[in-house]
Structure formats: structure tokens, C-alpha cells
Motif scaffolding. Structure first.
Motif, PDB file in Angstrom:
ATOM      1  N   VAL A   5      52.468  47.309  34.878  1.00 49.57           N
ATOM      2  CA  VAL A   5      52.619  45.881  34.617  1.00 49.57           C
ATOM      3  C   VAL A   5      52.367  45.612  33.136  1.00 49.57           C
ATOM      4  N   ASP A   6      53.121  44.684  32.594  1.00 50.45           N
ATOM      5  CA  ASP A   6      52.944  44.279  31.207  1.00 50.45           C
ATOM      6  C   ASP A   6      51.652  43.479  31.081  1.00 50.45           C
ATOM      7  N   LYS A   7      50.940  43.709  29.997  1.00 52.17           N
ATOM      8  CA  LYS A   7      49.656  43.054  29.764  1.00 52.17           C
ATOM      9  C   LYS A   7      49.761  41.523  29.810  1.00 52.17           C
ATOM     10  N   GLU A  12      48.166  36.110  31.921  1.00 55.00           N
ATOM     11  CA  GLU A  12      48.515  34.896  32.670  1.00 55.00           C
ATOM     12  C   GLU A  12      47.561  34.694  33.847  1.00 55.00           C
ATOM     13  N   SER A  13      47.264  35.766  34.545  1.00 51.95           N
ATOM     14  CA  SER A  13      46.331  35.675  35.673  1.00 51.95           C
ATOM     15  C   SER A  13      44.933  35.295  35.197  1.00 51.95           C
ATOM     16  N   GLU A  14      44.513  35.868  34.090  1.00 53.22           N
ATOM     17  CA  GLU A  14      43.203  35.518  33.535  1.00 53.22           C
ATOM     18  C   GLU A  14      43.154  34.024  33.220  1.00 53.22           C
ATOM     19  N   ASN A  15      44.211  33.502  32.615  1.00 55.57           N
ATOM     20  CA  ASN A  15      44.258  32.077  32.294  1.00 55.57           C
ATOM     21  C   ASN A  15      44.268  31.213  33.546  1.00 55.57           C
ATOM     22  N   ASN A  27      43.190  48.338  32.290  1.00 55.56           N
ATOM     23  CA  ASN A  27      43.859  49.579  31.895  1.00 55.56           C
ATOM     24  C   ASN A  27      44.445  50.309  33.101  1.00 55.56           C
ATOM     25  N   ARG A  28      43.724  50.313  34.204  1.00 59.37           N
ATOM     26  CA  ARG A  28      44.218  50.956  35.422  1.00 59.37           C
ATOM     27  C   ARG A  28      45.450  50.214  35.942  1.00 59.37           C
TER      28      ARG A  28
END
Length: 130
Positions: A5-7, A12-15, A27-28
Motif C-alpha cells: 500500500v502507498d504511504k 489518510e487513515s491516520e487523519n 512499514n509492515r
């Protein structure tokens, strides 16, 4: 089969969740977004980060961390500062928690839906994959 998955989708999920995932977890997931973890005691399906890069990835990540956390928060005993990152297929969740600041800790915890108990499963995601 999980994809990398692209960082930007992690960010977006963190936000959306107002949290910061541990670097080891990010990283995993960048390498393998979701998938199965076999612990000696339990089998866990890790939720992916929602990947909107194409139709196939949208379909394969529709049970993403954000959605599954939202569903989990409907349970009475689900911890307020927890993010659901996986499940065992029986309602119990793999979670990450923070202490109110949004910075999720590395510890992988196992939340039991029937009684709300939490058990430490591993110090980090890498410990579960060894």
C-alpha cells in the motif's frame, strides 16, 4: 492476497482516525497491506488500510482499519483509545492503543468482545510474524 500500500493511504487513515500508527506497523503494512497472521494460539486476519488506487484494490480493502474500528466502537466494551487492526473471526479484535495523545503504541493487544478484557499479544507486529 494482500498488496503493498502507498504511504498516502496510511496517512489518510491516520487523519481520519486522528491517530499516528507506529512506524513498525506502517512499514509492515506498506509491504503487505493486511493478510493473515498465525500465532501459536490464534489465527488473525489483519485489516488493510483503504487503498483507492484502482477498483481491484478498493474491493480488496473494503474491510479497512477505519471502517472496522468504527464498527468495533459500537460494542459497549470496546476501549475508547483503541484502533481495530484485525480479528480472529469470532468477534475478538487485535488492537493498538494510545494514551490519549493519538500516538498508537507498538504493543499488539487482543481484545475479548464478551468481557472487554485486554491481553498483550506481542511487543510489536514483528513479534507476531516470527
Amino acid at each position: 492476497m494482500p498488496f503493498p500500500v502507498d504511504k498516502r493511504y496510511i496517512e489518510e487513515s491516520e487523519n481520519d482516525l486522528n491517530v499516528i500508527f507506529p512506524e513498525s506497523f506502517k512499514n509492515r503494512m506498506i509491504k503487505v497491506n493486511g493478510g493473515e497472521l498465525d500465532n501459536e494460539e490464534i489465527e488473525i486476519e489483519l485489516y488493510p488500510f483503504f487503498d483507492k488506487s484502482d477498483k481491484k484494490r478498493i474491493s480488496r480493502t473494503c474491510n479497512h482499519i477505519g471502517l472496522e474500528t468504527k464498527k468495533s466502537r459500537e460494542w459497549n466494551l470496546f476501549p475508547e483509545n483503541a484502533i481495530a487492526i484485525g480479528d480472529d473471526g469470532f468477534g475478538n479484535k487485535l488492537i493498538l492503543m494510545h494514551s490519549g495523545d493519538g500516538a498508537l503504541q507498538d504493543q499488539i493487544l487482543y481484545w475479548f468482545h464478551e468481557n472487554g478484557e485486554i491481553e498483550k499479544l506481542a511487543n510489536s507486529i514483528q513479534d507476531l510474524e516470527q
